[in-house]
Design an enzyme around this catalytic site. Sequence first.
Site, PDB file in Angstrom:
ATOM      1  N   ASP A  27       0.859  -1.184   0.000  1.00  8.06           N
ATOM      2  CA  ASP A  27       0.000   0.000   0.000  1.00  8.06           C
ATOM      3  C   ASP A  27       0.896   1.236   0.000  1.00  8.06           C
ATOM      4  O   ASP A  27       1.875   1.298   0.763  1.00  8.06           O
ATOM      5  CB  ASP A  27      -0.901   0.022   1.222  1.00  8.06           C
ATOM      6  N   ASP A  46     -15.197  -4.048  -1.136  1.00  6.67           N
ATOM      7  CA  ASP A  46     -14.751  -3.713   0.215  1.00  6.67           C
ATOM      8  C   ASP A  46     -15.978  -3.492   1.081  1.00  6.67           C
ATOM      9  O   ASP A  46     -16.801  -2.619   0.788  1.00  6.67           O
ATOM     10  CB  ASP A  46     -13.890  -2.455   0.187  1.00  6.67           C
TER      11      ASP A  46
END
Length: 239
Positions: A9, A131
């Site tokens: 990330d 998500d």
Amino acid sequence: MIEIIPAIDVIEGKCVRLSQGDYDTKKVYNEDPLEVAKEFEANGIRRLHLVDLDGAASRHIVNYRVLERIATHTSLVIDFGGGIKSDEDLRIAFECGAQMVTGGSIAVKDPQCFSHWLVVYGSERIILGADVKGRQIAVNGWKDKSERELLPFLGDYVDKGIRKVICTDIDCDGMLKGPSVDLYKEVLERFPELYLIASGGVGRVDDIIALNEMKVSGVVFGKALYEGRISLKDLRVFL
């Protein structure tokens, strides 16, 4: 065998991790994501999930140069997500070396555009990012909940030809307390044909073993590696 997909990330060009998607919990693990990617590759890893967290929280892709460097200097198969909100963002991601792109917010906010990408690029290159927080789909870097429920959302895109889904339980993400097993069981019972990639909560090798036994197709994880809960050597049995 379950596909092992470490995650990098990126915020401001650095390798970071969050907890439950909260940007205020940011912890920097390496100033240079390429170093991390090279270490993965040296230990037999073939796939990488690269997320532009700056892009996810903004209106466009941001850290595409990080993608370009990793794609140029490694042979990793990269799926890239975060900030892919337009045809131009998608073009940049593919031109910078992504073999696959994950779309989450765009699939909720502009389903016509996302469905067009699926038709043009195919189900091998376009991954649906689902998500969830409390079974509702979250958008905008997980900052906002949508009105979409997970299973109907998946059903709509399965009907449109989606094959690969990265499903993240936000409440589990970065907490190292185990993945959302019940959630994934429910998804696979409903959509057994999906190439389901579990994401969030993996804290030890036993978590990966449990997902493999459930016939989950792939697993994305990062913090367990960066915190030393799982070593790259531990992963060789899956490679």
